[in-house]
Design a protein around this motif. Structure first.
Motif, short mmCIF file in Angstrom:
data_model
loop_
_atom_site.label_atom_id
_atom_site.label_comp_id
_atom_site.label_asym_id
_atom_site.label_seq_id
_atom_site.Cartn_x
_atom_site.Cartn_y
_atom_site.Cartn_z
N THR A 38 4.75 29.01 13.10
CA THR A 38 4.38 30.03 14.06
C THR A 38 4.49 29.58 15.51
O THR A 38 4.07 30.30 16.42
N ALA A 39 5.06 28.40 15.75
CA ALA A 39 5.14 27.87 17.11
C ALA A 39 5.84 28.80 18.10
O ALA A 39 5.38 28.94 19.25
N PRO A 40 6.93 29.46 17.72
CA PRO A 40 7.57 30.37 18.70
C PRO A 40 6.63 31.48 19.16
O PRO A 40 6.53 31.77 20.36
N GLU A 41 5.95 32.12 18.21
CA GLU A 41 5.05 33.22 18.56
C GLU A 41 3.82 32.73 19.32
O GLU A 41 3.35 33.40 20.25
N LEU A 42 3.28 31.55 18.94
CA LEU A 42 2.13 31.00 19.66
C LEU A 42 2.48 30.69 21.11
O LEU A 42 1.71 30.96 22.03
N PRO A 74 11.82 24.24 8.98
CA PRO A 74 11.93 25.54 9.68
C PRO A 74 13.39 25.98 9.79
O PRO A 74 14.30 25.15 9.85
N LYS A 75 13.60 27.26 9.84
CA LYS A 75 14.95 27.80 9.96
C LYS A 75 15.59 27.33 11.26
O LYS A 75 15.02 27.47 12.34
N GLY A 76 16.76 26.74 11.13
CA GLY A 76 17.48 26.26 12.30
C GLY A 76 17.06 24.90 12.80
O GLY A 76 17.65 24.39 13.77
N ALA A 77 16.06 24.29 12.17
CA ALA A 77 15.59 22.98 12.62
C ALA A 77 16.48 21.86 12.11
O ALA A 77 17.18 22.00 11.10
N LYS A 78 16.41 20.74 12.76
CA LYS A 78 17.19 19.57 12.36
C LYS A 78 16.68 19.04 11.03
O LYS A 78 15.49 18.98 10.79
N LYS A 79 17.60 18.64 10.16
CA LYS A 79 17.24 18.09 8.86
C LYS A 79 17.37 16.57 8.89
O LYS A 79 18.36 16.03 9.34
N PHE A 80 16.33 15.90 8.38
CA PHE A 80 16.32 14.44 8.34
C PHE A 80 16.54 13.90 6.93
O PHE A 80 16.82 12.72 6.74
N TYR A 88 8.48 16.92 7.06
CA TYR A 88 7.44 16.85 8.09
C TYR A 88 8.05 16.53 9.45
O TYR A 88 7.67 17.13 10.47
N ASP A 89 8.98 15.60 9.49
CA ASP A 89 9.64 15.25 10.75
C ASP A 89 10.38 16.45 11.33
O ASP A 89 10.40 16.65 12.55
N SER A 90 10.99 17.26 10.46
CA SER A 90 11.68 18.46 10.93
C SER A 90 10.69 19.44 11.55
O SER A 90 10.96 20.04 12.60
N GLU A 91 9.54 19.60 10.89
CA GLU A 91 8.52 20.50 11.43
C GLU A 91 7.98 19.99 12.75
O GLU A 91 7.72 20.77 13.69
N LEU A 92 7.80 18.69 12.84
CA LEU A 92 7.25 18.09 14.06
C LEU A 92 8.21 18.27 15.23
O LEU A 92 7.79 18.65 16.34
N LEU A 93 9.49 18.05 14.99
CA LEU A 93 10.48 18.21 16.04
C LEU A 93 10.58 19.68 16.46
O LEU A 93 10.72 20.00 17.65
N ALA A 95 8.13 21.96 16.32
CA ALA A 95 6.95 22.29 17.12
C ALA A 95 7.04 21.66 18.51
O ALA A 95 6.66 22.28 19.51
N ASP A 96 7.57 20.45 18.58
CA ASP A 96 7.69 19.74 19.85
C ASP A 96 8.53 20.53 20.85
O ASP A 96 8.25 20.53 22.07
N LYS A 97 9.53 21.19 20.36
CA LYS A 97 10.39 22.01 21.23
C LYS A 97 9.57 23.07 21.96
O LYS A 97 9.74 23.29 23.17
N PHE A 98 8.64 23.70 21.25
CA PHE A 98 7.86 24.78 21.85
C PHE A 98 6.70 24.25 22.68
O PHE A 98 6.28 24.90 23.65
N TRP A 99 6.17 23.08 22.33
CA TRP A 99 5.20 22.44 23.22
C TRP A 99 5.85 22.21 24.58
O TRP A 99 5.25 22.45 25.63
N GLY A 100 7.09 21.73 24.52
CA GLY A 100 7.81 21.44 25.75
C GLY A 100 8.00 22.67 26.62
O GLY A 100 7.87 22.61 27.85
#
Length: 335
Positions: A38-42, A74-80, A88-93, A95-100
């Motif tokens: 939900t990071a984009p909407e938040l 997440p859809k469109g996120a980088k795969k590790f 988890y790393d994909s989710e973290l990266l 979310a980090d985009k939207f924190w930024g």
């Protein structure tokens, strides 16, 4: 303003979770395209509130929840990779985009002396040998408890300070920064001297625990696990399983080398510190006080009714607030 990140924290389950906020925004996660991310909407909701409330003092808490189990890319996120930690790393990266995006907007709107940002997490996620299935659960290992605490204020930026701190320090620190009078009952310490003078926090000990106040309703001890941390050692115990760990946590981040039976004097000292603090917590425990009072009044009324109907068969009402005894081990230590 609080922007909630997941339905898990709704009022039906956690009634007091968002108490004190004038606005609790649940629309962001409810209308999210991907309920697990939900990071984009938040972030959009946070930017909206920044725009609407920009002319007045604002306290904004945005609770991002993307990087939490279940771990899905997440859809469109980088795969590790294909493992849980890779997801988890994909989710973290992601979310980090939207924190930024949020932090960049804050920096563009205000000068450094006009705002404060506190960044932290309620727990970590551990993917090590100590957590093969449950990656945070009720664990007291450092991999779960050692979380980021970053405070961006008008001064002291870009510094990493040694010493012990905890989430209990956040409220007095933010209150000091906002010029709000602190409450002497608050347990934490303000980190303003640490931020402005490069001093280590004053505290020498930090405690951790797994505490379930509802256990009192069933006559069980709510203090199930407890930990004591200094700059040198970390001791934690699981009372149900009667297990104890003592480790030099700064050199042994996974607490693999258990020194509990080797350093017996040190272990005894930390057990005493744990016992002493648990006793203090029991003496000040108020987790279910209101429930005990309501139940006490109800049972007293029932007792009176039974006495009037059949006085010869009436038995004494058992204690409504069961006494929580210290563990036998702690009793021995205190003696």
């Amino acid at each position: 303003v609080h922007i909630m990140g997941d339905s898990y924290f709704g009022k039906r389950k956690w009634g007091g979770y968002a108490s004190g906020f004038n606005i609790v925004d649940e629309e962001a996660y409810k209308t999210a395209a991907d309920k697990g991310h939900t990071a984009p909407e938040l972030t959009r909701a946070a930017l909206k509130h920044l725009e609407e409330e920009s002319d007045a003092p604002l306290f904004l808490w945005v609770h991002y929840y993307d990087h939490h189990e279940p771990y899905d890319i997440p859809k469109g996120a980088k795969k590790f990779g294909s493992s849980e930690v890779d997801h988890y790393d994909s989710e973290l990266l992601h979310a980090d985009k939207f924190w930024g995006l949020l932090l960049a907007e804050i920096e563009s709107r205000w000068n450094p002396e006009e705002y404060v940002v506190a960044f932290t997490s309620d727990h970590g996620e551990a993917f090590d040998i100590n957590h093969p299935k449950e990656h945070h659960d009720f664990s007291l290992y450092s991999e779960v408890l050692h979380v980021p605490l970053i405070i961006q204020a008008p001064w002291g930026r870009g510094k990493r300070v040694k010493g012990l701190s905890s989430h209990l320090d956040i409220v007095p620190t933010l209150a000091d920064l906002a010029g709000i009078r602190t409450n002497p009952r608050w347990i934490g310490e303000s980190l303003i001297p640490t931020m402005t003078q490069d001093k280590e926090p004053e505290k020498q000990v930090v405690y951790s625990m797994f505490y379930i106040p509802e256990d009192a309703k069933h006559g069980r001890d709510g203090f199930r696990r407890f930990g004591v941390r200094t700059n040198d050692f970390y001791y934690f115990a699981n009372f149900k399983r009667n297990t104890h760990v003592l480790a030099r946590w700064q050199d042994d981040r996974l607490e693999r080398n258990n020194l509990y039976r080797e350093l017996t004097d040190t272990a005894a000292l930390y057990r005493y510190l744990a016992a002493d603090k648990i006793q203090w917590l029991r003496d000040h425990e108020q987790g279910l006080t209101h429930l005990k009072k309501k139940k006490g009044a109800k049972k007293t009324q029932n007792k009176k009714k039974r006495s009037a109907a059949a006085p010869s068969k009436t038995k004494p009402t058992p204690s409504l607030s069961p006494k929580i005894n210290k563990t036998k081990q702690f009793q021995r230590e205190k003696r």
